[in-house]
Design an enzyme around this catalytic site. Structure first.
Site, PDB file in Angstrom:
ATOM      1  N   GLU A   2       0.850  -1.185   0.000  1.00  0.00           N
ATOM      2  CA  GLU A   2       0.000   0.000   0.000  1.00  0.00           C
ATOM      3  C   GLU A   2       0.889   1.240   0.000  1.00  0.00           C
ATOM      4  O   GLU A   2       1.271   1.726  -1.038  1.00  0.00           O
ATOM      5  CB  GLU A   2      -0.965  -0.036   1.190  1.00  0.00           C
ATOM      6  CG  GLU A   2      -2.251   0.720   0.918  1.00  0.00           C
ATOM      7  CD  GLU A   2      -3.391   0.238   1.793  1.00  0.00           C
ATOM      8  OE1 GLU A   2      -4.294   1.048   2.029  1.00  0.00           O
ATOM      9  OE2 GLU A   2      -3.387  -0.926   2.236  1.00  0.00           O
TER      10      GLU A   2
ATOM     11  N   GLU B 224      -2.781   0.394  13.256  1.00  0.00           N
ATOM     12  CA  GLU B 224      -3.928   0.755  12.424  1.00  0.00           C
ATOM     13  C   GLU B 224      -5.239   0.355  13.090  1.00  0.00           C
ATOM     14  O   GLU B 224      -6.237   1.073  13.001  1.00  0.00           O
ATOM     15  CB  GLU B 224      -3.812   0.055  11.071  1.00  0.00           C
ATOM     16  CG  GLU B 224      -4.945   0.341  10.104  1.00  0.00           C
ATOM     17  CD  GLU B 224      -4.731  -0.339   8.779  1.00  0.00           C
ATOM     18  OE1 GLU B 224      -5.338   0.119   7.788  1.00  0.00           O
ATOM     19  OE2 GLU B 224      -3.971  -1.322   8.702  1.00  0.00           O
TER      20      GLU B 224
END
Length: 873
Positions: free
Chosen positions: A466, A750
């Site tokens: 990502e 996260e």
């Protein structure tokens, strides 16, 4: 006596090369409260001005000329006629001068593979200096489609990684300027160089795929900007006799695909064969060189400008805290810190052809092996083939997010490993500490999460497939980032791309630069709450921290287009007050993203009408403030009125009108409380008590997603419930900030539940494709609370010309201190409690004033200097 502490050009104290025809100058003075500035004189070349501000005075003299060094002098005179001076300089770059060089590539290389990056490409040029002349100055200007690195006579040029940087390539491309004067001689004096009496030197550039050509985003698309790598460069040499020559990239350069870098990919890693390494002249290693081809990249940037960002460089290094050899021969090293960067190998007594493999991961499996599952498709592997003897290696065209590595192919006694942190060149401006070591570790986690993701652009994570410029993360984290770092150049660069990527109707992509990520770039009508809000919230945070209104001026029209787009979508199908409820269906809103009180992605998104409506209130209100700063009073009234109508609609539609939500969840209370959307004090009191009851029923654990997490402690503490705020902050039960600390986190996660009490990840099939990163700064936005409430430091006027110190006591803390280096100097707050006595020391920079509010409510107006105050609790 007055002194000048700092003088900068375009946020840099030295080394500035710019194509800005109106570069900005800032300075910081130090002095006593009774010192008086009688005159300030700024001289740039032949131009002189008497600035009325110390922040970002733009050059407004005769037109600057390309390739020129301009001296800068600041003279400050006090009331007694004593003058102090400071000097610096800057260089102009090309200032639009056409390139002598042209784009070159290997015309024989046809890169057609999918989901991978191209093989690195190398270029070579022999440079012969003019006989009998002495070099006065030499500059190498370079950029690439891909990421590049130059060597001159076998020595690396510059100290940066991943040049020319990641930008919205169709619009913006940077070039770098390198001073190579000392590396060019015509007398053979440099024993390490490949020069002789005629002054012959060899330039070699290696270009990997990077973001422009290589695989990127989690779908691993490639060739987004160009079909293969290309190089554009010029070597400009000025001699002492006034003559000059320029050597640009053209068909006289050589190219090869046979270099030592045989694979380089941002996600998969790097493969390097030292037996193929180039010698200083490029002839070693068996490379087959041929003539380069002129290239026309399929994407032509509108602007190619001198570097205006914050380059990625090496920073801290880490020695392993443990080394364990497994039964299968793999060696596991633990660096004790999760970070973004590379590992450096110092190898002893290697055999020629010996291959060493290094894999990277953030966490270990219960059996002690690397957990690479959450890297998804990223291989995160460095492979090195040795020459005989002692040698060193560190990757140059990739980076990883990791705490642990697994090494094969060598005995531990032959190897010394060092972790090298890579991140953008950011000046640290703030710090916080207190009597609770858990909160100190949280502060460290916040800072390291930021360092790992402030990587040329604001990324979401540094490890998996990502590492994209997600707008939602930086939208909520920007205030904290601006406390910890001088974000000026970093955010200015990224905001150029935000402006460039804005959709025709005002919406913004979820990631900037888009670079291969289709949604919602393929849906140009859409605006997405809290993610697109970055166009408003990020410039405002930077303005509040640095006081330079030019960032607001540059982004004002994009802000207006975005807020107008949000207003349009909110009102498209609504009537009455529902025209101000942004209820867009869940596929187009992230809603209460990763809220831990509901387990599925669809449930987070289903909260989009609450988070979207609050977003519209927030961006409209912030835009009104921006308009007022810039003197657009009619706009300010318009957007204030819009924010008022949205707030009224939120309360009317979502609550009983008396402070209770019809559907209760933490974020739905937090946003209207923090944003001031409830109409009166009595309603706010009822609402905050309802929020507190929710928190209490949840055992003081957090239940907010991205939109609510930055503000929940403020919503509680600022509305009369600091007791609940501190219990939430200091809670160690999952989900909470200190649960991560208790579990050994060294960065921000996260997901709040990234690991269970047994050290295993409990995430199942929640619709996110195993989306878990252990280095993700968004919920580190709590750092603003540490600075603004516990240390109590907060600007009243942008840039801290006026600021407050108002410490909030609680959580069992017996002392806390924080500082912020502002444009005027260091603001400091340090307090302690002994029994029922509260003592505070406040540092107030020259030229500023501080409003100090003590815990007992007494106030003091402070001017420059160090002040102490005491009260009884």
């Amino acid at each position: 006596m007055l002194t000048i502490d700092r003088l900068t050009v375009e946020h840099l104290g030295h080394g500035c090369v710019t194509d800005n025809p109106n570069p900005r100058f800032s300075y910081t003075l130090n002095g006593a409260a009774d010192d008086v500035v009688r005159d300030v004189t700024l001289t740039v070349g032949e131009w002189t001005v008497h600035p009325d501000t110390s922040i970002a005075t733009p050059y407004d003299g005769p037109a600057l000329t390309p390739f020129t060094t301009y001296p800068v002098t600041l003279a400050v005179t006090d009331a007694q006629g004593v003058t102090v001076t400071a000097t610096t300089s800057f260089e102009t770059g090309r200032l639009g001068e056409p390139w002598v060089g042209t784009w070159i590539t290997d015309g024989d290389y046809q890169f057609t593979e999918k989901k991978v990056s191209p093989k690195p490409m190398s270029f070579r040029r022999t440079v012969t200096l003019a006989a009998g002349k002495t070099v006065a100055r030499a500059r190498l200007f370079a950029t690439a489609m891909g990421v590049y690195e130059f060597a001159l006579d076998g020595r690396k040029v510059g100290d940066r990684y991943f040049a020319p940087g990641f930008t919205s390539y169709k619009t913006n491309l940077q070039y770098q300027t390198y001073d190579v004067t000392d590396q060019l001689t015509n007398d053979g004096a440099n024993s390490d160089a490949n020069d002789d009496a005629t002054g012959t030197h060899t330039l070699i550039a290696t270009v990997a795929g990077g973001w422009a050509v290589g695989s990127f985003v989690f779908t691993r698309v490639n060739r987004v900007t160009a079909d293969r790598q290309a190089l554009l460069a010029e070597l400009r040499i000025d001699y002492t006799d006034g003559t000059s020559e320029t050597i640009g990239t053209d068909a006289d350069w050589d190219v090869t695909m046979d270099g030592p870098f045989t694979m380089a990919d941002l996600y998969d890693g790097e493969t390097y064969d030292a037996t193929r390494a180039f010698g200083p002249d490029g002839n070693a290693g068996g490379a087959h060189w041929r003539k380069a081809s002129i290239e026309r990249p399929k994407t032509t940037p509108k602007h190619i400008e001198a570097d205006y960002g914050a380059p990625v460089r090496e920073h801290e290094t880490f020695a392993p805290i443990s080394c364990k050899r497994r039964a299968d021969g793999e060696i596991i090293y633990d660096f004790g810190q999760n970070f973004a960067g590379v590992v450096r190998l110092d190898i002893a007594n290697a055999a020629a052809g010996q291959t060493i493999t290094v894999r990277h991961a953030e966490i270990l499996n219960p059996d002690g092996t690397l957990n690479t599952t959450f890297l998804r498709t990223a291989k995160a592997t460095a492979t090195y083939t040795c020459v005989a003897g002692n040698q060193s290696y560190a990757p140059r065209f990739t980076y990883m997010g990791f705490r642990y590595i697994a090494v094969r192919g060598i005995e531990p006694k032959q190897l010394t490993v060092t972790g090298v942190a890579l991140y953008s060149e950011l000046t640290r401006t703030g710090d916080f500490a207190c009597s609770d070591e858990r909160l100190n570790q949280l502060q460290s986690n916040i800072v390291w999460g930021a360092k790992s993701n402030l990587f040329d652009i604001p990324t979401d994570c540094p490890q998996r497939d990502e590492r994209m410029g997600w707008t939602g993360d930086i939208a909520v984290f920007a205030p904290t980032a601006c406390y910890d770092f001088d974000m000026g150049r970093f955010l200015d660069k990224w905001l150029r791309d935000v402006k460039a990527e804005q959709l025709p109707t005002g919406g913004l992509p979820n990631t900037v630069p888009v670079q291969g990520y289709g949604f919602p770039a393929t849906m140009p009508e859409m605006a997405i709450a809290w993610w697109g809000d970055a166009v408003v919230l990020v410039p405002w945070a930077e303005y509040q921290a640095r006081g330079d209104a030019s960032v607001l001026e540059r982004m004002y029209e994009p802000m207006k287009r975005y807020v107008n787009a949000c207003r349009f979508w909110a009102g498209l199908f609504g009537f009455g007050k529902h025209r101000y409820i942004w209820w867009m269906p869940t596929p187009f809103q992230f809603g209460d993203w990763i809220a831990p009180d509901v387990p599925k992605m669809q449930q987070w998104q289903a909260r989009g009408k609450w988070t979207g409506t609050a977003s519209l209130n927030n961006t409209a209100r912030t835009l009104a403030r921006v308009a007022r700063v810039l003197g657009h009073d009619d706009d300010a009234r318009e957007y204030d009125a819009l924010a008022d109508r949205v707030a009224d609609a939120y309360v009317s539609v979502f609550t009983d009108g008396d402070g209770r939500l019809n559907d209760e969840f933490q974020t739905a209370y937090v946003l209207p409380l923090h944003l001031g959307m409830f109409p009166d004090a009595a309603t706010r009191t009822k609402a905050v008590n309802n929020l507190a009851a929710l928190v209490e029923r949840n055992d003081y654990r957090i239940g907010t997603g991205f939109p609510g997490t930055p503000y929940i402690l403020f919503a509680l503490a600022d509305n009369g419930r600091p007791d609940v705020a501190f219990r939430m902050l200091t809670n160690e039960r999952c989900p909470s900030w200190l649960y991560e600390v208790k579990m050994g986190a060294t960065t921000i996660w996260e997901r709040w539940d990234g690991l269970d009490e047994h050290g295993e990840c409990p995430i199942g099939d929640d619709g996110t494709d195993l989306m878990i990163s252990y280095n993700h700064y968004a919920s580190g936005a709590v750092g603003a609370f540490l600075y603004q409430r516990i240390a109590g430091i907060e600007p009243i006027e942008a840039g801290y010309r006026r600021f407050r110190v108002r410490p909030l006591v609680g959580g069992g803390l017996t002392w806390a201190n924080g500082h912020v280096d502002t444009p005027y100097g260091r603001v400091g707050s340090a307090w302690s409690i002994t029994g029922d006595r509260f003592d505070v020391t406040v540092d107030v920079p020259f030229g500023t004033t501080c409003a100090l509010t003590m815990p007992d409510g007494t106030t003091h107006e402070l001017t420059a200097g160090t002040h102490t105050a005491t009260c009884t609790l």
